[in-house]
Design a protein around this motif. Structure first.
Motif, PDB file in Angstrom:
ATOM      1  N   LEU A 111       0.844 -11.556 -31.415  1.00  8.90           N
ATOM      2  CA  LEU A 111       0.019 -11.973 -30.939  1.00  8.90           C
ATOM      3  C   LEU A 111       0.037 -11.320 -29.142  1.00  8.90           C
ATOM      4  CD1 LEU A 111      -2.425 -13.811 -30.388  1.00  8.90           C
ATOM      5  CD2 LEU A 111      -1.107 -15.732 -30.873  1.00  8.90           C
ATOM      6  N   PRO A 112       1.443 -10.634 -28.888  1.00  5.36           N
ATOM      7  CA  PRO A 112       1.421 -10.636 -26.954  1.00  5.36           C
ATOM      8  C   PRO A 112       0.614  -9.221 -27.108  1.00  5.36           C
ATOM      9  CG  PRO A 112       2.807 -11.252 -28.085  1.00  5.36           C
ATOM     10  CD  PRO A 112       2.804 -11.470 -29.214  1.00  5.36           C
ATOM     11  N   SER A 113       0.376  -7.959 -28.131  1.00  6.77           N
ATOM     12  CA  SER A 113       0.531  -7.122 -28.143  1.00  6.77           C
ATOM     13  C   SER A 113      -1.559  -6.412 -28.900  1.00  6.77           C
ATOM     14  CB  SER A 113       1.008  -6.336 -28.464  1.00  6.77           C
ATOM     15  OG  SER A 113       1.308  -6.294 -29.782  1.00  6.77           O
ATOM     16  N   ALA A 114      -1.550  -7.907 -29.320  1.00  8.11           N
ATOM     17  CA  ALA A 114      -3.231  -8.529 -30.205  1.00  8.11           C
ATOM     18  C   ALA A 114      -3.799  -8.226 -29.710  1.00  8.11           C
ATOM     19  CB  ALA A 114      -2.900  -9.178 -30.555  1.00  8.11           C
ATOM     20  N   GLN A 115      -5.046  -7.089 -29.944  1.00 13.33           N
ATOM     21  CA  GLN A 115      -6.133  -6.920 -29.205  1.00 13.33           C
ATOM     22  C   GLN A 115      -7.425  -7.317 -29.607  1.00 13.33           C
ATOM     23  OE1 GLN A 115      -7.689  -2.697 -28.587  1.00 13.33           O
ATOM     24  NE2 GLN A 115      -5.635  -1.831 -27.644  1.00 13.33           N
ATOM     25  N   LEU A 116      -7.924  -8.125 -28.861  1.00 11.89           N
ATOM     26  CA  LEU A 116      -8.876  -9.506 -29.607  1.00 11.89           C
ATOM     27  C   LEU A 116     -10.664  -8.550 -29.658  1.00 11.89           C
ATOM     28  CD1 LEU A 116      -6.588 -10.923 -28.831  1.00 11.89           C
ATOM     29  CD2 LEU A 116      -8.586 -13.116 -29.012  1.00 11.89           C
ATOM     30  N   TYR A 117     -11.509  -9.312 -30.732  1.00 11.93           N
ATOM     31  CA  TYR A 117     -13.148  -9.068 -29.959  1.00 11.93           C
ATOM     32  C   TYR A 117     -13.348  -8.679 -28.683  1.00 11.93           C
ATOM     33  CZ  TYR A 117     -13.291  -9.646 -35.287  1.00 11.93           C
ATOM     34  OH  TYR A 117     -13.346  -9.997 -36.790  1.00 11.93           O
ATOM     35  N   PRO A 118     -14.142  -8.163 -28.773  1.00 11.76           N
ATOM     36  CA  PRO A 118     -14.779  -8.688 -26.889  1.00 11.76           C
ATOM     37  C   PRO A 118     -15.484  -9.298 -26.598  1.00 11.76           C
ATOM     38  CG  PRO A 118     -15.887  -6.583 -27.664  1.00 11.76           C
ATOM     39  CD  PRO A 118     -15.218  -6.798 -28.396  1.00 11.76           C
ATOM     40  N   VAL A 119     -15.016 -10.881 -26.638  1.00 11.64           N
ATOM     41  CA  VAL A 119     -15.817 -11.354 -26.978  1.00 11.64           C
ATOM     42  C   VAL A 119     -16.583 -12.791 -25.513  1.00 11.64           C
ATOM     43  CG1 VAL A 119     -14.942 -12.889 -28.913  1.00 11.64           C
ATOM     44  CG2 VAL A 119     -13.365 -12.750 -26.122  1.00 11.64           C
ATOM     45  N   GLY A 120     -16.154 -11.436 -24.776  1.00  6.61           N
ATOM     46  CA  GLY A 120     -16.035 -11.687 -22.547  1.00  6.61           C
ATOM     47  C   GLY A 120     -17.220 -11.212 -22.333  1.00  6.61           C
ATOM     48  N   LYS A 121     -17.775 -10.352 -23.535  1.00  8.01           N
ATOM     49  CA  LYS A 121     -19.353  -9.791 -23.093  1.00  8.01           C
ATOM     50  C   LYS A 121     -20.395 -10.752 -24.265  1.00  8.01           C
ATOM     51  CE  LYS A 121     -17.810  -4.942 -23.520  1.00  8.01           C
ATOM     52  NZ  LYS A 121     -18.710  -4.496 -22.460  1.00  8.01           N
ATOM     53  N   THR A 122     -21.690 -10.920 -23.177  1.00  8.99           N
ATOM     54  CA  THR A 122     -22.732 -11.318 -23.758  1.00  8.99           C
ATOM     55  C   THR A 122     -23.306 -10.474 -25.097  1.00  8.99           C
ATOM     56  OG1 THR A 122     -24.257 -10.373 -22.658  1.00  8.99           O
ATOM     57  CG2 THR A 122     -23.186 -13.274 -21.607  1.00  8.99           C
ATOM     58  N   SER A 123     -23.364  -9.878 -24.972  1.00 14.67           N
ATOM     59  CA  SER A 123     -23.943  -8.653 -26.061  1.00 14.67           C
ATOM     60  C   SER A 123     -22.928  -8.935 -27.628  1.00 14.67           C
ATOM     61  CB  SER A 123     -23.435  -7.050 -25.277  1.00 14.67           C
ATOM     62  OG  SER A 123     -22.380  -6.978 -25.252  1.00 14.67           O
ATOM     63  N   TRP A 124     -21.382  -9.271 -26.939  1.00 14.24           N
ATOM     64  CA  TRP A 124     -21.040  -8.712 -28.762  1.00 14.24           C
ATOM     65  C   TRP A 124     -21.544  -9.633 -29.572  1.00 14.24           C
ATOM     66  CZ3 TRP A 124     -18.359  -6.419 -31.223  1.00 14.24           C
ATOM     67  CH2 TRP A 124     -17.080  -6.979 -32.278  1.00 14.24           C
ATOM     68  N   ALA A 125     -22.021 -10.583 -29.179  1.00 17.14           N
ATOM     69  CA  ALA A 125     -22.590 -11.316 -31.368  1.00 17.14           C
ATOM     70  C   ALA A 125     -23.456  -9.758 -31.584  1.00 17.14           C
ATOM     71  CB  ALA A 125     -23.331 -12.506 -30.576  1.00 17.14           C
ATOM     72  N   ARG A 126     -24.646 -10.070 -31.035  1.00 19.12           N
ATOM     73  CA  ARG A 126     -25.688  -8.326 -31.297  1.00 19.12           C
ATOM     74  C   ARG A 126     -24.817  -7.105 -32.282  1.00 19.12           C
ATOM     75  NH1 ARG A 126     -29.176  -7.950 -25.907  1.00 19.12           N
ATOM     76  NH2 ARG A 126     -27.005  -9.436 -25.131  1.00 19.12           N
ATOM     77  N   VAL A 127     -23.447  -7.063 -31.518  1.00 21.01           N
ATOM     78  CA  VAL A 127     -23.105  -5.724 -31.512  1.00 21.01           C
ATOM     79  C   VAL A 127     -22.365  -6.227 -32.676  1.00 21.01           C
ATOM     80  CG1 VAL A 127     -21.190  -4.449 -31.269  1.00 21.01           C
ATOM     81  CG2 VAL A 127     -23.067  -4.955 -28.927  1.00 21.01           C
ATOM     82  N   SER A 128     -21.432  -7.021 -32.650  1.00 24.31           N
ATOM     83  CA  SER A 128     -21.235  -7.748 -34.631  1.00 24.31           C
ATOM     84  C   SER A 128     -22.024  -7.794 -35.758  1.00 24.31           C
ATOM     85  CB  SER A 128     -20.035  -9.359 -34.242  1.00 24.31           C
ATOM     86  OG  SER A 128     -19.305  -9.749 -35.248  1.00 24.31           O
ATOM     87  N   ALA A 129     -23.232  -8.333 -35.453  1.00 23.73           N
ATOM     88  CA  ALA A 129     -24.339  -8.437 -35.910  1.00 23.73           C
ATOM     89  C   ALA A 129     -24.510  -7.327 -36.971  1.00 23.73           C
ATOM     90  CB  ALA A 129     -25.580  -9.495 -35.724  1.00 23.73           C
ATOM     91  N   ASP A 130     -24.807  -6.118 -36.279  1.00 27.24           N
ATOM     92  CA  ASP A 130     -25.053  -4.933 -36.464  1.00 27.24           C
ATOM     93  C   ASP A 130     -23.970  -4.015 -37.193  1.00 27.24           C
ATOM     94  OD1 ASP A 130     -26.886  -2.732 -36.071  1.00 27.24           O
ATOM     95  OD2 ASP A 130     -26.186  -1.832 -34.444  1.00 27.24           O
ATOM     96  N   ILE A 131     -22.944  -4.018 -36.493  1.00 29.81           N
ATOM     97  CA  ILE A 131     -21.792  -3.725 -37.523  1.00 29.81           C
ATOM     98  C   ILE A 131     -21.590  -4.331 -38.515  1.00 29.81           C
ATOM     99  CG2 ILE A 131     -18.786  -3.246 -37.399  1.00 29.81           C
ATOM    100  CD1 ILE A 131     -18.974  -3.575 -34.430  1.00 29.81           C
ATOM    101  N   LYS A 132     -21.663  -5.578 -38.694  1.00 26.96           N
ATOM    102  CA  LYS A 132     -21.835  -5.987 -40.320  1.00 26.96           C
ATOM    103  C   LYS A 132     -22.772  -6.057 -40.986  1.00 26.96           C
ATOM    104  CE  LYS A 132     -20.515 -10.341 -38.689  1.00 26.96           C
ATOM    105  NZ  LYS A 132     -20.484 -12.069 -39.055  1.00 26.96           N
TER     106      LYS A 132
END
Length: 418
Positions: free
Chosen positions: A366-387
């Protein structure tokens, strides 16, 4: 989670936990909380967790009552959005994403709410992920990382004596498993359920990710194209990912196949441990292999608590959240639902407890983990496009560079201010 972390049962239940009021009939403040359900049935619903926490809180804070609505992950994000859009925001929401509400200036900052001690206790990786423009609005509530699970019995049958640490070793293990007629030597779920998760795990193992060092999308980086070229040619193209095309294989189906003993290897989160053990699968867990050795970073996922400004109640919300994030409550939740603690104090206690050894394996990353870029308001749309698109990169005739470039163009457009 954004889908992120384990799916709850669709219980959609509401529970009202009323306090007794303050002495002498003085005014009582009522807080409303909408929370996601991490349980899988009525027996382990999150209602029971919140029942315990709120009863204990109200016993010590007679001037504050808390009313909580517990909803399944299928419904909770949409229900909170509906409430906010209708001008009836809850005081608190424990859901999958916070960035849109923060950008709309609908949330209190974390600094507005929490005591210094509680605020400072969040794991730094998770605190950073809760920020928009370097101001923290999202409070991590639950977290997890991912490991490579492997079936020990199938490995033994195939003559594999150790878990893979590199891509070449993973490919060789998959070939040996295929020779033993294992249905899914390596399960690669790039179907629409959670393809963004499997994708990020592989991109990290290839030395890159969704964003660059300054947080800009770089989906079509040279390293990412190389990773998907390898997946397409060396795993999928060699027939090592099973009978269902990766673009059609969802995570839930891959997990079910693993617990049925039909999968040699796959990436999984902590809740898979319990499901596999219940089915009698003898499994091991190791960090995700990288190109030449263990991947530099693992994938992390977090779910979020946020507080809406609409009703005021800043002081009361802060008192409640300070209580919620007490070490004993964080540990109780983590152990109930096989999640990782989000605070330093709880993580340190878990790391020193032999009974938590299985979860500690995930906690180490966990200390070195990378998370989704959830601080971006665009992430929901980008995530849906990736899916929707990423699975086509590894199909016969698919071109990873073309697919990733199209995803990058879409991400860049989504990231432009409106």
């Amino acid at each position: 989670m954004t889908g992120l972390i384990a799916a709850g049962a669709a219980l959609g239940m509401t529970v009202v936990l009323a306090g007794c009021g303050s002495p002498g009939g003085s005014e009582v403040t009522k807080l409303t909380l909408v929370a996601a359900d991490y349980g899988t049935s009525a027996e382990n619903t999150s209602r029971k967790y919140w029942d315990k926490v709120i009863d204990a809180f109200e016993e010590k804070h007679s001037g504050i009552d808390v009313e909580v609505t517990v909803l399944s992950w299928n419904d909770v994000d949409a229900e909170v959005k509906k409430m906010v859009d209708a001008g009836d925001a809850p005081d608190l929401a424990q859901i999958g994403a916070y960035a849109d509400y923060a950008a709309a200036e609908e949330l209190y900052t974390v600094e507005d709410l929490l005591s210094i001690q509680v605020h400072a206790d969040f794991l730094p990786t998770l605190s950073d992920a809760g920020e928009v423009a370097r101001v923290q609005y999202g409070m991590p509530f639950a977290s997890s990382t991912r490991l490579l699970f492997y079936n020990k019995d199938l490995f033994e049958r195939a003559g594999i004596t150790k878990a893979p640490r590199t891509w070449d070793e993973l490919q060789e293990a998959a070939r040996l498993l295929k020779d033993e007629d294992v249905l899914y030597p390596y399960a690669l779920p790039l179907g629409p359920e959670e393809a963004q998760g499997e994708t990020l795990m592989w991109l990290l193992s290839g030395g890159a990710g969704y964003t660059d060092d300054i947080g800009s999308y770089r989906l079509d980086s040279e390293a990412n194209v190389r990773t998907f070229d390898w997946l397409k040619d060396e795993l999928v193209g060699e027939g090592l990912t099973g009978p269902v095309p990766p673009a059609e294989l969802n995570r839930a189906d891959a997990f079910a196949a693993f617990t049925d003993g039909k999968v040699g290897m796959l990436n999984g989160h902590p809740t898979l441990m319990q499901k596999a053990a219940q089915k009698g699968v003898d499994f091991g867990m190791v960090p995700m292999p990288g190109i030449k050795g263990e991947a530099d970073a693992s994938m992390g996922v977090a779910d979020w608590m946020m507080a809406f400004r609409q009703n005021g109640h800043q002081d009361e919300i802060g008192e409640f959240l300070d209580f919620v994030y007490a070490k004993e409550n964080v540990l109780d939740f983590s152990r109930r639902y096989d999640m990782l603690p989000v605070t330093v104090s709880a993580a340190e206690e878990m790391a020193g407890n032999a009974d938590d050894a299985a979860l500690v394996t995930f906690l180490d990353g966990l200390p070195s983990a990378q998370l989704y870029p959830v601080g971006k308001t665009s992430w929901a749309r980008v995530s849906a496009d990736i899916k929707r698109r990423i699975g086509t990169a590894v199909t016969e005739g698919g071109d990873p560079a073309v697919v990733l470039n199209a995803l990058q163009r879409g991400a860049a457009r989504a990231d432009q201010p409106e």
